[in-house]
Design a protein around this motif. Sequence first.
Motif, mmCIF file in Angstrom:
data_model
loop_
_atom_site.group_PDB
_atom_site.id
_atom_site.type_symbol
_atom_site.label_atom_id
_atom_site.label_comp_id
_atom_site.label_asym_id
_atom_site.label_seq_id
_atom_site.Cartn_x
_atom_site.Cartn_y
_atom_site.Cartn_z
ATOM 1 N N LEU A 169 24.408 -29.754 64.616
ATOM 2 C CA LEU A 169 24.663 -29.361 63.234
ATOM 3 C C LEU A 169 24.310 -27.887 63.072
ATOM 4 N N LYS A 209 26.505 -26.194 56.332
ATOM 5 C CA LYS A 209 27.944 -26.269 56.070
ATOM 6 C C LYS A 209 28.786 -26.275 57.329
ATOM 7 N N SER A 210 28.135 -26.224 58.472
ATOM 8 C CA SER A 210 28.880 -26.140 59.719
ATOM 9 C C SER A 210 28.320 -27.117 60.752
ATOM 10 N N LEU A 211 29.099 -27.347 61.801
ATOM 11 C CA LEU A 211 28.697 -28.216 62.887
ATOM 12 C C LEU A 211 29.454 -27.810 64.137
ATOM 13 N N THR A 242 32.863 -26.094 57.095
ATOM 14 C CA THR A 242 33.368 -26.868 55.977
ATOM 15 C C THR A 242 33.163 -26.086 54.683
ATOM 16 N N LEU A 288 35.572 -35.622 53.443
ATOM 17 C CA LEU A 288 34.777 -36.358 54.426
ATOM 18 C C LEU A 288 35.165 -37.832 54.400
ATOM 19 N N LEU A 339 27.092 -33.888 55.489
ATOM 20 C CA LEU A 339 26.978 -33.447 56.877
ATOM 21 C C LEU A 339 25.633 -33.842 57.467
#
Length: 260
Positions: A111, A116-118, A127, A133, A139
Amino acid sequence: MKLNRLMHLFVLSSSLYLAACAETQLAEGGIGGTGISVGPISGFGSIIQNGVHYDVRQARFTRDGVIVPNQSHYRVGEIVKIQGIINADGTTGQAVQVDYGSLLQGEMTALGSDGKSLYVLNQLVRTDSLTVLHGFKLLSDLKPGNVLQISGARDAQGVIRANSLTLQQTSFVAGSSSQLIEGRITQVNAAKQTLIVNGLTIDYSQIVMNALPAENQYVQVTSQASLQNHTLVASTLTPAQEFVTFAQGEEAELEGLVTA
């Protein structure tokens, strides 16, 4: 041509490729005729995309190249290509063919620290408030090893901007789960039988191929093996189409990111 919102993701380079292929009008709605529409699904009860309600009762459907029976195999937010007819009213149409192709599918490796990201297969995925989702709410609900399917597009820096994220499995099962990545080959090591796609090392030693892969070739790679030491052992490696192509005289409507 109207892009509506840039966060609706499909690489705008397609429109540049379109201009090189044929003299084709970019339909904005209100222009009837046979054509192609590319963009995210915004609703069902037919398929709603780019503001047009498509009657899909006579359509053929595919998902990652596999024929599926109906529209229930798609999800809101997923980018699809619809071939068919847009009526003169600009808000209704009839779909002949609906195609979905995953941009990325596989194990989440981490993550992001920004919430906000992965990372999926070590690919950075961002994202935003428009990302839809499926199978989870936040997330932070995700864990490394979860198998995710992503619909979206890469921006000018190669980062994936996700239109939709779907949790497929809580953990990867070797020999059963599938991983998928596509992109241009940037490096080939014939002696080691490896290549690099979007920074990811691909081991193609288990594949029998008629021709060796070449740099700058756009390919799709699938695997049923877990990522090991930042290397993905490929089950298939096939040439893929980077851009949507159009026939002479077809109308088209695209939504996407400006990449150049």
